[in-house]
Design a protein around this motif. Sequence first.
Motif: not given
Length: 351
Positions: A247-248, A253-254, A258-259, A275-278
């Motif tokens: 997610v954003a 991205w996390r 993992v970031l 929170g947006v799915a990426l």
Amino acid sequence: MSAGDGLRAHVVVPREHFAVDVSLQVGAGETVAVMGPSGAGKSTLLQTLAGLEPLRAGEIAVEGRVVDRVARPRVRSEPMHRGVVLLGQKPRLFPHLSARENVAFGPRSVGAEIRAARSGADEWLARVGLPGSGERMPHELSGGEQQRVAVARALAASPRVVLLDEPLVALDPETAGDIRRMLRDQLVSTTTVAVTHDAADAVALADRLIVVEGGRVTQEGPVREVLAAPASGFIASVAGLNRLVGVASGGGWRSGEVLLTSDDPASRALATTDGVALAAVFRPGDVRLAEEGAESWPAVVTRIEPTLVGARVHTDAGAVDLSLAAAGGLAVGDRIRLRVHPTLVRFVAML
């Protein structure tokens, strides 16, 4: 694309566990590649376009002429009257006919004079790299030569649309490369739909790529753009890319520990809303082993795959390409740390 150009189709065919429901438009002289997992409905799509599988809903038009339609007034043109030719994995040459007669078969079947059909066949054999081979019988030809004759036979019939169902899959790499180049040259002005599992085929032959998964189109666009920004794990695998789902978060991205960040402006724009799915996309060759630090993340080795120049080490958090020396001390279950530079990371919106 105007209605009178190329191929326009909406194909709906029920399968055992899902329905194939695919719409596509292919401009005159354009080549569109179709990729997807085994069983996704790709061959069903081609069989239906060719008239070998019944259309249950939708419509198929070739150069503006409707050749198949379920709604009234019902239209159902037979395969030989569609102006569509299907070339598959097997050449399926007539074993009792010479290469010349195989290629001349199509023109002769629609009334061409024998001498003209045979002369045209010799010209087509030369165009596909088999000059002077007209008298040879199919059993005297190699697999690659038989496929070249099959291409010549298909194109000698002057089809309006050519459908390719993985015609190179059974050939060795060198022969496949030769025929791929020949197809690219000979199909330059022909409306073509090419099903393939090979990204090299898609890049070499096609203008656009359509991805079909579970009977539906999940992604489409220019070939290189789709392969560079895969919207699914399947296309990421075909393109040889890592694709990690998360997610954003904070402009990056996390996923768990993992970031990742990206220097790509379009990627940063996608990550502005937490929170947006990426999906984070990057090449295994761009990943490095790392020490403990903010720019790295933990991973557990799940599989080690030999490559031509070393090894691809698969982990539960992405794959990394290593030299034989670097991978030599690793084993499944080992804990390692990975890192990738932000200039080499892209974010992709989830489906």
